[in-house]
Enzyme design. Structure first.
Site, PDB file in Angstrom:
ATOM      1  N   ARG A  65      12.597   8.402  -3.327  1.00  0.00           N
ATOM      2  CA  ARG A  65      13.069   7.068  -2.911  1.00  0.00           C
ATOM      3  C   ARG A  65      13.938   6.404  -3.980  1.00  0.00           C
ATOM      4  O   ARG A  65      13.769   6.655  -5.179  1.00  0.00           O
ATOM      5  CB  ARG A  65      11.851   6.189  -2.548  1.00  0.00           C
ATOM      6  CG  ARG A  65      11.100   6.764  -1.356  1.00  0.00           C
ATOM      7  CD  ARG A  65       9.904   5.937  -0.969  1.00  0.00           C
ATOM      8  NE  ARG A  65      10.285   4.635  -0.442  1.00  0.00           N
ATOM      9  CZ  ARG A  65       9.418   3.682  -0.148  1.00  0.00           C
ATOM     10  NH1 ARG A  65       8.119   3.885  -0.332  1.00  0.00           N
ATOM     11  NH2 ARG A  65       9.839   2.527   0.340  1.00  0.00           N
ATOM     12  N   ASP A  90       7.760  -3.001   8.612  1.00  0.00           N
ATOM     13  CA  ASP A  90       6.819  -1.868   8.601  1.00  0.00           C
ATOM     14  C   ASP A  90       6.284  -1.540   9.993  1.00  0.00           C
ATOM     15  O   ASP A  90       5.580  -0.547  10.166  1.00  0.00           O
ATOM     16  CB  ASP A  90       5.637  -2.179   7.669  1.00  0.00           C
ATOM     17  CG  ASP A  90       6.063  -2.209   6.206  1.00  0.00           C
ATOM     18  OD1 ASP A  90       7.071  -1.543   5.870  1.00  0.00           O
ATOM     19  OD2 ASP A  90       5.398  -2.896   5.411  1.00  0.00           O
ATOM     20  N   LYS A  95      12.183   4.181   3.593  1.00  0.00           N
ATOM     21  CA  LYS A  95      10.754   3.908   3.416  1.00  0.00           C
ATOM     22  C   LYS A  95      10.047   5.203   2.979  1.00  0.00           C
ATOM     23  O   LYS A  95      10.695   6.126   2.496  1.00  0.00           O
ATOM     24  CB  LYS A  95      10.168   3.362   4.721  1.00  0.00           C
ATOM     25  CG  LYS A  95      10.744   2.014   5.115  1.00  0.00           C
ATOM     26  CD  LYS A  95      10.333   0.938   4.130  1.00  0.00           C
ATOM     27  CE  LYS A  95      10.922  -0.397   4.486  1.00  0.00           C
ATOM     28  NZ  LYS A  95      10.661  -1.403   3.448  1.00  0.00           N
TER      29      LYS A  95
HETATM   30  C1  S3P Z   1       6.490  -4.699   0.575  1.00  0.00           C
HETATM   31  C2  S3P Z   1       7.816  -4.852   0.897  1.00  0.00           C
HETATM   32  C3  S3P Z   1       8.481  -4.043   1.936  1.00  0.00           C
HETATM   33  C4  S3P Z   1       7.485  -3.301   2.811  1.00  0.00           C
HETATM   34  C5  S3P Z   1       6.393  -2.659   2.016  1.00  0.00           C
HETATM   35  C6  S3P Z   1       5.620  -3.723   1.244  1.00  0.00           C
HETATM   36  C7  S3P Z   1       5.916  -5.573  -0.471  1.00  0.00           C
HETATM   37  O1  S3P Z   1       9.304  -3.082   1.294  1.00  0.00           O
HETATM   38  O2  S3P Z   1       8.153  -2.315   3.591  1.00  0.00           O
HETATM   39  O3  S3P Z   1       5.487  -1.970   2.856  1.00  0.00           O
HETATM   40  O4  S3P Z   1       4.673  -5.645  -0.586  1.00  0.00           O
HETATM   41  O5  S3P Z   1       6.692  -6.220  -1.199  1.00  0.00           O
HETATM   42  P1  S3P Z   1      10.818  -3.398   0.865  1.00  0.00           P
HETATM   43  O6  S3P Z   1      10.801  -4.337  -0.283  1.00  0.00           O
HETATM   44  O7  S3P Z   1      11.396  -2.059   0.496  1.00  0.00           O
HETATM   45  O8  S3P Z   1      11.456  -3.993   2.082  1.00  0.00           O
END
Ligand code: S3P
Length: 450
Positions: free
Chosen positions: A129, A327, A354
């Site tokens: 990632r 999500d 993701k």
């Molecule tokens: C999260 C942010 C999101 C989400 C992840 C949890 C967090 O990711 O998809 O499951 O706790 O800040 P991204 O920041 O990549 O959008």
């Protein structure tokens, strides 16, 4: 341990009505932040309702490696003796964040402005990632990083010895990036400003304020302008972690598609930056109600009641809602398969980075089970077949992605033939009680392939 063991094939088949109460685990985002902010505070933070999924356990281990005393008292009750802002020690081992993008990105942020180095790694999913989205803004503080090509883990972060505050416009809608910059700003002098043009989950801002930081959010023409005053003394707190709307999504969506179902999912956090799925389901015609609506710890909370909904309709999901349900698209695509007509989901290119490329993972698996899916770089469309008409019968790859595995198991609860996943092991990262919880409602999930 965060290393992934032997694959655990699982199969889900049509069952009778799902009924009863689903007590889903604590919120993953808030659980990570409770441990991290506890570690950056002075005094003893106590936490109840912590999600004891592998992602969060890996963050607990990491906080110990940076010098905090983290204790598991059993039953979701934990305490953290923090080292204070700027008090992190240099870890003497590599920090393994397992499957967790949230864990690694937030932890990189909170060590980035201390004069220490740390090397981070994860599983095959996490090591693929993008991390430049975090290391680019951290470089503005004076932080250095060396990783693999494409800004991927394993990666060493060399914290800035004399950090300067930054002003940063977040270029992608990501709460992880926003949070990493804010956490780095904690140990920089002066004011760090983070601007987001699309609102993402705001747990970091709310919790920093709760721990005593001076932080403000203004809505301006530029977007949400978040200003944090650096070098505060964070004060230990008690945190009662609300239950995770992203986990609630699975029993809720299963109840909507399994005939005769009536499921109550109590105490779900309905922070507007997280609740987009439930709005979308109601627009599709879902029989989903909020009962006992109330406020707890400054967050809106309700008991969700989901009943079988035979007349779901495909809809256009507004692109501007994407961040509040990012999500939940995999399980929404499963519900869309049982709706009549097309569900179009634009504005979702973040789904491609993701734990897996979630558009691709769901498209391949849904198509193998008889559903038509079209996609582009930042959109996808599922053509629903209506209740009772989804064939099923295929084995789907979960790609080390918990939400992909759970989504396909929900699919199999209402298809004509069973649906299998090659590996349900990753479910333990966020929802370790998924199998017994769904089984308790009446779902038929077995540990076998076919
Ligand atoms: C999260 C942010 C999101 C989400 C992840 C949890 C967090 O990711 O998809 O499951 O706790 O800040 P991204 O920041 O990549 O959008």
């Amino acid at each position: 341990m965060s290393s992934h063991g032997a694959p655990i094939p699982m199969t889900s088949r049509a069952c009778g009505a799902l009924t009863g109460t689903a007590q889903v685990p604590g919120d993953k985002s808030i659980s990570h932040r409770s441990l991290i902010l506890g570690a950056l505070s002075v005094g003893e933070t106590t936490i109840t309702g912590l999600l004891e999924g592998q992602d969060v356990l890996d963050t607990a281990r990491a906080m110990r490696a940076f010098g905090a005393e983290v204790t598991d008292h059993g039953g979701g009750s934990w305490s953290v003796h923090g080292v204070g802002v700027g008090g992190f020690a240099e870890p003497d081992q590599v920090i393994d964040c397992g499957n967790s993008g949230t864990g690694v990105r937030l932890i990189m942020g909170c060590m980035a402005t201390s004069p220490i180095s740390a090397t981070f790694t994860g599983d095959a999913s996490l090591n693929g990632r993008p991390m430049a989205r975090v290391t680019d803004p951290l470089a503005l503080f004076g932080t250095q990083s060396v990783g693999r090509s494409g800004g991927r883990l394993p990666m060493t972060i060399v914290g800035a010895a004399g950090p300067v505050p930054v002003r940063y416009v977040v270029p992608v809608p990501s709460a992880q990036v926003k949070s990493a910059v804010l956490l780095a700003g904690l140990n920089a002098p002066g004011k760090t400003v983070v601007i987001e043009t699309e609102a993402t989950r705001d747990h970091t801002e709310r919790m920093l304020a709760g721990f005593g930081a001076e932080i403000t959010t203004e809505i301006t023409d530029e977007g949400r302008v978040i200003t944090l005053t650096g070098q505060p003394e964070l004060k230990a707190q008690h945190i009662d972690v609300p239950r995770d709307p992203s986990s609630a999504a699975f029993p809720v969506c299963a109840a909507l598609i399994v005939p005769g179902s009536d499921v109550l999912v109590p105490n779900i956090g309905l922070n507007p930056t997280r609740a987009g799925l439930f709005t979308t389901l109601r627009e599709m015609g879902a029989d989903l109600t909020y009962e006992n609506e109330r406020e707890e710890g400054g967050e809106p909370v309700a008991d969700l009641r989901a009943r079988f909904s035979p007349d779901l309709k495909g809809i256009e999901v507004p692109a501007e809602r994407a961040a509040s349900m990012i999500d939940e698209y995999p399980v929404l695509s499963v519900v869309a398969a049982f709706a009549s007509g097309k569900t179009h989901m634009p504005g979702v290119k973040e789904l491609r980075v993701k734990e897996s490329d979630r558009i691709d993972a769901m498209k391949v698996g849904l198509e193998a089970n008889g559903i038509t899916v079209e996609d582009g770089p930042d959109w996808w469309t599922v053509t629903g077949l209506g209740h009772g008409n989804v064939p099923g019968g295929a084995t789907c790859a979960s790609h080390l992605d918990h939400r992909i595995a759970m989504s396909f198991l929900v699919l199999g609860m209402a298809t004509q033939r069973p649906v299998s996943v090659d590996d349900g092991g990753p479910i333990a990262t966020s929802f370790p009680i998924f199998e017994p919880l769904m089984g308790g409602l009446g779902a038929a999930i077995t540990r076998s392939n076919g």
